[in-house]
Design an enzyme around this catalytic site. Structure first.
Site, PDB file in Angstrom:
ATOM      1  CE1 TYR A 176      -3.708   2.499   0.880  1.00  0.00           C
ATOM      2  CE2 TYR A 176      -1.963   3.500   2.200  1.00  0.00           C
ATOM      3  CZ  TYR A 176      -3.204   3.586   1.595  1.00  0.00           C
ATOM      4  OH  TYR A 176      -3.930   4.734   1.696  1.00  0.00           O
TER       5      TYR A 176
ATOM      6  CE  LYS B 109     -31.800   8.849  17.171  1.00  0.00           C
ATOM      7  NZ  LYS B 109     -30.694   9.609  17.735  1.00  0.00           N
TER       8      LYS B 109
ATOM      9  CD  GLU C  32     -25.358  10.447  13.703  1.00  0.00           C
ATOM     10  OE1 GLU C  32     -26.093  10.971  12.830  1.00  0.00           O
ATOM     11  OE2 GLU C  32     -25.475  10.698  14.915  1.00  0.00           O
TER      12      GLU C  32
ATOM     13  CE  LYS D 244     -32.468   8.230  22.063  1.00  0.00           C
ATOM     14  NZ  LYS D 244     -32.725   9.665  22.204  1.00  0.00           N
TER      15      LYS D 244
HETATM   16  S1  IVH Z   1     -32.791   9.373   9.818  1.00  0.00           S
HETATM   17  C1  IVH Z   1     -35.309  12.427   7.926  1.00  0.00           C
HETATM   18  N1  IVH Z   1     -31.429   7.260  10.603  1.00  0.00           N
HETATM   19  O1  IVH Z   1     -30.384  10.777  14.856  1.00  0.00           O
HETATM   20  C2  IVH Z   1     -34.697  11.501   8.906  1.00  0.00           C
HETATM   21  N2  IVH Z   1     -31.036   9.314  11.725  1.00  0.00           N
HETATM   22  O2  IVH Z   1     -32.361  12.091  16.509  1.00  0.00           O
HETATM   23  C3  IVH Z   1     -33.403  11.980   9.422  1.00  0.00           C
HETATM   24  N3  IVH Z   1     -29.319   9.217  13.473  1.00  0.00           N
HETATM   25  O3  IVH Z   1     -30.188  13.877  13.216  1.00  0.00           O
HETATM   26  C4  IVH Z   1     -32.671  11.070  10.273  1.00  0.00           C
HETATM   27  N4  IVH Z   1     -28.815   7.088  13.197  1.00  0.00           N
HETATM   28  O4  IVH Z   1     -28.103  12.394  13.279  1.00  0.00           O
HETATM   29  C5  IVH Z   1     -31.664   8.573  10.799  1.00  0.00           C
HETATM   30  N5  IVH Z   1     -30.269   5.338  11.146  1.00  0.00           N
HETATM   31  C6  IVH Z   1     -30.499   6.629  11.341  1.00  0.00           C
HETATM   32  C7  IVH Z   1     -29.803   7.383  12.318  1.00  0.00           C
HETATM   33  C8  IVH Z   1     -30.116   8.734  12.489  1.00  0.00           C
HETATM   34  C9  IVH Z   1     -28.541   8.198  13.866  1.00  0.00           C
HETATM   35  C10 IVH Z   1     -29.270  10.557  14.058  1.00  0.00           C
HETATM   36  C11 IVH Z   1     -29.262  11.667  13.037  1.00  0.00           C
HETATM   37  C12 IVH Z   1     -30.459  12.511  13.351  1.00  0.00           C
HETATM   38  C13 IVH Z   1     -30.721  12.151  14.791  1.00  0.00           C
HETATM   39  C14 IVH Z   1     -32.172  12.374  15.160  1.00  0.00           C
END
Ligand code: IVH
Length: 683
Positions: free
Chosen positions: A38, A123, A181, A322
């Site tokens: 690499y 999440k 994220e 959550k």
């Molecule tokens: S969808 C329109 N999917 O959680 C929908 N968000 O509490 C937008 N997040 O601002 C978000 N994992 O930073 C989505 N699998 C996931 C996620 C996720 C983490 C975060 C994201 C969002 C926050 C909302």
């Protein structure tokens, strides 16, 4: 071909090569070439770009390094706003969400199945970012900000090696905004915090703070050194692309273009499927390499998503379910000091009981007096306690503005709370210790428990309760006394049956045949854990050599630094310890002597072994332990790096893979012979 064209095409080929290696290494976790190769290709690219800077491609992997330091971040307007999510904290709230969905869709004239399909995703606990690609090239990245306007952190995002600077594959939209994220793995965070501590910099309380702190650095060179990762979870603006019909298809397409997506996402049916996914992931949460604070359910069908639309800040088609909070507020009722094996005084806070992460917590460790003072925890304080995974609950911080006036500062006890021995705390150390050694009953008990433990002398059947009684009755004053226990002395103990006494004596006898590494570890020398004991045994080969070594000589062993060497040297030059060692050997504790010439020839040392199928003569655990003791690495999958594949009954795909790669195959009988031969000389 003109010169220019040939330079450009060589450059493009090198870029593609490095990016392919990067992808294999960072995203697929399956390196294609050794690091040296690499480096060679990467350096060839650097050299060429240096000679011809005008042709340097904007998506070259060399663009991931450095960049110039910004004075501030430019604002970026989000054409498609970056939204948040509604939260659900119970199954009922998830149910209500699903009912709201169906009703709304039905009122809208849509015929929805009771088993509506949801995309279920982890999440992630990090920072939301938006990545803009123009004709497949990464051109801009930004934070979420207030959802309408974020900050331009392009240079910082470019340092994250899993974010592709150029997408691969066909039919890439002209404009593509990927939302996702940025986060840090648990391992990355603890390594970073260790580094931060070493250089006296601030440590991060959780992965979200660490990710945010690392991304919002004006100097991208700092960001580059932070172990950041990225997972996509959706789209922003898209132009010139025929949209698939489901969210899960969108994610699969992103992944095919080279964008990392969470590997543990799934499409589930109905609310039952959602909850099954939730509880399954909750039970695996501790084993995941990164922190997640819940799961997200999204209606998978994009037509339904469109029909459902948005409320002010969040979509109606998605919800975050959550996990129970891993941090809670509570009150400190008392603080006392526990004495460990090496005499360390650990302050433990007794708390008003709370439910943290679904578990009742009433005690939390303060680690050592240095840490307790740094956090300034006092009796009656309101504190944040955290419990993550199996780790012991700890106090994160104190809510100073809730402190009762006059609450006294935590003081170190002047004498050991167990034996009344002198307490010492060197200025340079965070921990205080009882100086009484094995004459302190707490230290004696803990040392004896350690001595018999599985990774030390492995004496089965001696539980903490027996040790407590033997210490109390004066039967055992140091580890060598185990070897002088008799049936008569054991039968003096409360609730000791003859059968158990015999079993215990048997186990004690069997433990006499050991290895130098186990013996060293069992002695419970401060700073000498299992791995260090093994390294010492491998390096010095005999106990005499270790006992005679100077501090500098000890430091020649890999991973032995000045602190370990000092502690070990001190141990080896303390009369009481030498007496115990002598008594143990006199009682018959011994290990095979290893000939200095032979050590290099241990056939298992540093080899990689895969076990497959069912072994008839020994358990898998035993095989792994014995191999590891010989210095072999046992892995789960067959790769080119595998040395041997040991094949038991009903072996399947691993055997096939080994044959395909031409890896040497050992039958169980071959393996056992080799194992025993090696153990005679080296274990
Ligand atoms: S969808 C329109 N999917 O959680 C929908 N968000 O509490 C937008 N997040 O601002 C978000 N994992 O930073 C989505 N699998 C996931 C996620 C996720 C983490 C975060 C994201 C969002 C926050 C909302």
């Amino acid at each position: 071909m003109t010169d220019v064209a040939s330079i450009q095409s060589t450059m493009a080929a090198l870029v593609a090569q490095v990016e392919a290696y990067n992808y294999a290494y960072f995203v697929a976790d399956n390196p294609l070439v050794p690091d040296s190769e690499y480096d060679r290709v990467y350096q060839a690219l650097v050299k060429l770009e240096h000679a011809y800077p005008a042709y340097r491609l904007p998506y070259s992997p060399t663009m991931r390094v450095g960049g110039t330091k910004a004075a501030s971040f430019r604002p970026v307007h989000h054409t498609v706003p970056m939204l948040s999510l509604d939260n659900a904290f119970s199954d009922e709230e998830v149910l209500a969400f699903a009912q709201r969905l169906s009703e709304r869709l039905k009122t809208g004239g849509m015929d929805v199945d009771a088993n509506l399909a949801f995309a279920a995703e982890p999440k992630l606990d990090g920072l939301a970012v938006s990545l803009s690609y123009y004709q497949g090239e990464f051109i801009q990245g930004s934070t979420r900000g207030d959802g309408q306007t974020g900050e331009d952190i392009t240079a910082n995002l470019k340092t994250i090696r899993t974010i592709p600077l150029k997408l691969h594959g066909a039919k890439i939209p002209g404009v593509l905004e990927v939302r996702g994220e940025v986060f840090m793995t648990k391992g990355g965070l603890s390594a970073l915090n260790k580094r931060q501590k070493d250089i006296g910099d601030k440590v991060f309380a959780n992965p979200r703070n660490a990710a945010a702190g690392s991304l919002r650095q004006l100097d991208p060179e700092i960001t580059r050194l932070r172990p950041l990762q990225f997972f996509a979870y959706g789209l922003g603006q898209v132009q010139n692309w025929p949209m698939p019909t489901t969210h899960s298809q969108v994610m699969a397409q992103l992944s095919a273009w080279g964008i990392p997506v969470p590997p543990i996402s799934a499409v589930v049916q109905g609310i039952a499927g959602c909850l099954r996914y939730y509880y399954d992931l909750q039970s695996k949460r501790d084993q995941l390499p990164y922190d997640i604070d819940g799961v997200v359910y999204k209606v998978d069908d994009l037509r339904y998503q469109q029909a459902l639309g948005f409320v002010t800040r969040a979509p109606r088609f998605a919800i975050a379910h959550k996990f129970p909070a891993e941090e809670q507020l509570t009150q400190v009722l008392a603080i006392d000091f526990q004495v460990g094996r090496t005499g360390t005084l650990t302050p433990v806070a007794h708390l008003s009981p709370v439910l943290v992460g679904g578990v009742h917590v009433s005690n939390a460790t303060l680690h050592n007096i240095g840490e307790a003072r740094r956090k300034d925890v006092r009796v009656s304080d309101t504190v944040i306690v955290r419990r993550a995974g199996d780790v012991i609950p700890e106090i994160v911080s104190v809510l100073i503005d809730r402190r009762v006036p006059g609450a006294p500062v935590l003081e170190l006890p002047p004498v050991c709370p167990v034996c009344g021995g002198r307490v010492v705390k060197p200025e340079t150390m965070a921990a205080a210790r009882c100086s009484a050694g094995l004459s302190c009953p707490a230290q004696l008990r803990e040392s004896l428990q350690h001595f018999v433990s599985r990774k030390a002398m492995a004496i089965d059947g001696i539980g903490d309760k027996w040790i407590e009684q033997w210490v109390e009755k004066g039967l055992v004053h140091n580890p060598s006394d185990f070897y002088h226990l008799t049936l008569t002395s054991l039968l003096q103990c409360d609730r000791m049956a003859e059968k158990s006494a015999q079993n215990i004596l048997h186990a004690i006898e069997a433990s006499k045949q050991t290895t130098l590494a186990r013996f060293l570890y069992a002695l419970g020398i401060r700073e000498v854990g299992e791995a260090t004991a093994k390294a010492l045994a491998d390096h010095f080969l005999t106990l005499e050599a270790i006992l005679a070594a100077e501090v500098e000589t000890l430091q020649q062993v890999p991973d032995v630094g000045p602190v370990v060497a000092e502690a070990l040297y001190l141990f080896c030059h303390t009369e009481a310890n030498l007496k115990v060692i002598q008594a143990l050997r006199a009682a018959g504790v011994s290990w095979p002597r290893v000939s200095v010439d032979a050590i290099g020839a241990n056939p298992f040392k540093a080899k990689t072994v895969v076990l497959t199928g069912t072994l008839a003569q020994l358990s898998r655990e035993e095989a792994i332990e014995r191999l590891q003791r010989l210095g072999a690495k046992v892995t789960g999958s067959v790769t080119r790096k595998t040395t041997w594949v040991v094949v038991g009954a009903n072996a399947g795909s691993k055997l096939a893979r080994a044959t395909e790669l031409g890896i040497e195959i050992l039958t169980e009988a071959d393996f056992l012979t080799k194992l025993r031969d090696s153990e005679q000389s080296y274990a």
